[in-house]
Design an enzyme around this catalytic site. Sequence first.
Site, PDB file in Angstrom:
ATOM      1  N   SER A   1      22.589  -2.091 -16.930  1.00  0.00           N
ATOM      2  CA  SER A   1      21.522  -1.157 -17.253  1.00  0.00           C
ATOM      3  C   SER A   1      21.602   0.074 -16.350  1.00  0.00           C
ATOM      4  CB  SER A   1      20.171  -1.868 -17.146  1.00  0.00           C
ATOM      5  OG  SER A   1      19.168  -1.141 -17.802  1.00  0.00           O
TER       6      SER A   1
ATOM      7  N   ASP B   1      20.812  -3.077 -24.020  1.00  0.00           N
ATOM      8  CA  ASP B   1      20.645  -3.282 -22.582  1.00  0.00           C
ATOM      9  C   ASP B   1      21.228  -4.609 -22.090  1.00  0.00           C
ATOM     10  OD1 ASP B   1      19.775  -3.306 -19.977  1.00  0.00           O
ATOM     11  OD2 ASP B   1      17.646  -3.244 -20.456  1.00  0.00           O
TER      12      ASP B   1
END
Length: 393
Positions: free
Chosen positions: A120, A263
């Site tokens: 991320s 993500d």
Amino acid sequence: MSGLPATRRLGRSLVRTLAALLSFALVLSGCTEIMDRALDAKEAETASIAGYGEIRTYLDARLDEAPKDILDWEPATRRDRVDALMISGGGAGGAFSVGVLSAWSMMKTRPRFDVVTGVSTGALIAPFAFLGSAYDDTLVHLYTSGVAEELARSKRAGGLFGPSLLRADPLRRMVEQFITPAILRQVAAEHCKGRRLLVLTTNLDTQRAVVWNMGAIATSGRPDALRLFQDIMVASASIPGVYPAVMIKAESGGRHFEEMHSDGGSASQVLILPQALLTSSDRLGPTRRATVNFYVIVNNALMPEFAKTPDKTLSVVARAFSIFVKSQTQSALTALYNYSKLTGARFHLASIDVQVPYSMLDPFNTNYMRAVYNLGYAEFMAGTLWKDSPVFR
């Protein structure tokens, strides 16, 4: 034809035009069908990125499912020591990692990491951390100058009922601005020296965490390597629902389709080691004599943080999600710590250990980012940053 009234000639011409457009549309729909999604679980599980070889694996892969060209994945630098840096997710909290790295450079004790992993926001930091202290100013600019606030200013029509709350344009522009052909060449050069850069995304269709060998992509020599590199970084940082997922072209059995990646933090906040390796006694490194240092920087708080939660749907969901992320991270760190004790590796953990005011309504607030940057910098300089065991209170 010349004897037909003008209206009839016009009518027939219109019919022919519509027929031609319909035929063209059918051709296009056929092309779209080819680039659809995986037909079933089997096709999805056997998919690869055409022309790239073994540039990815899965976090939950069995040891016998490891890439055949394991030498392209294992660090192959010094034989007596392996330094691995793992940078977690955490959105704006990534500024904490940047503070740590900046102070580390200032103290002139920062290792030339053999392995760098990112998830991320950690995926956005990882290439620059991998390339070394020369890119500290770039990271400081990205995480403390205020430019990150642009990431939350491009709302998307449709709100909760659209593909995402925000548009991906600002995030993609940022990645494309800073991940350049020159950066790709430098990553490739370091990969050829035996260093490894790994990034995590989540395949939403298969529900599996995908580990990407970014150095192998950089050394592929393919004309679309830079685009794939950028796509993976954008995907890893695309918070589900907040930013749209990234479609990545794949193929299986000669059929081409797209995968939906998002993500990496959905699967794991920290990219540590394959789950199968964590349950074995094998060591990370070229020899069993190598000293292994795991440096984990968590861009979040691991201790409980008191706050009065409003009795509102979104507030309760957001609070529950933050608890889930904290718990997930704690479990991953405990597993890595136990593996370290079993194999003799050295465990070093840094996390945000002070409750810093933060609002999800202002996710890239510059004052917050500067505060956690200063925290990481100050704790490193004071010698109080690293913990040698998981501390959650």
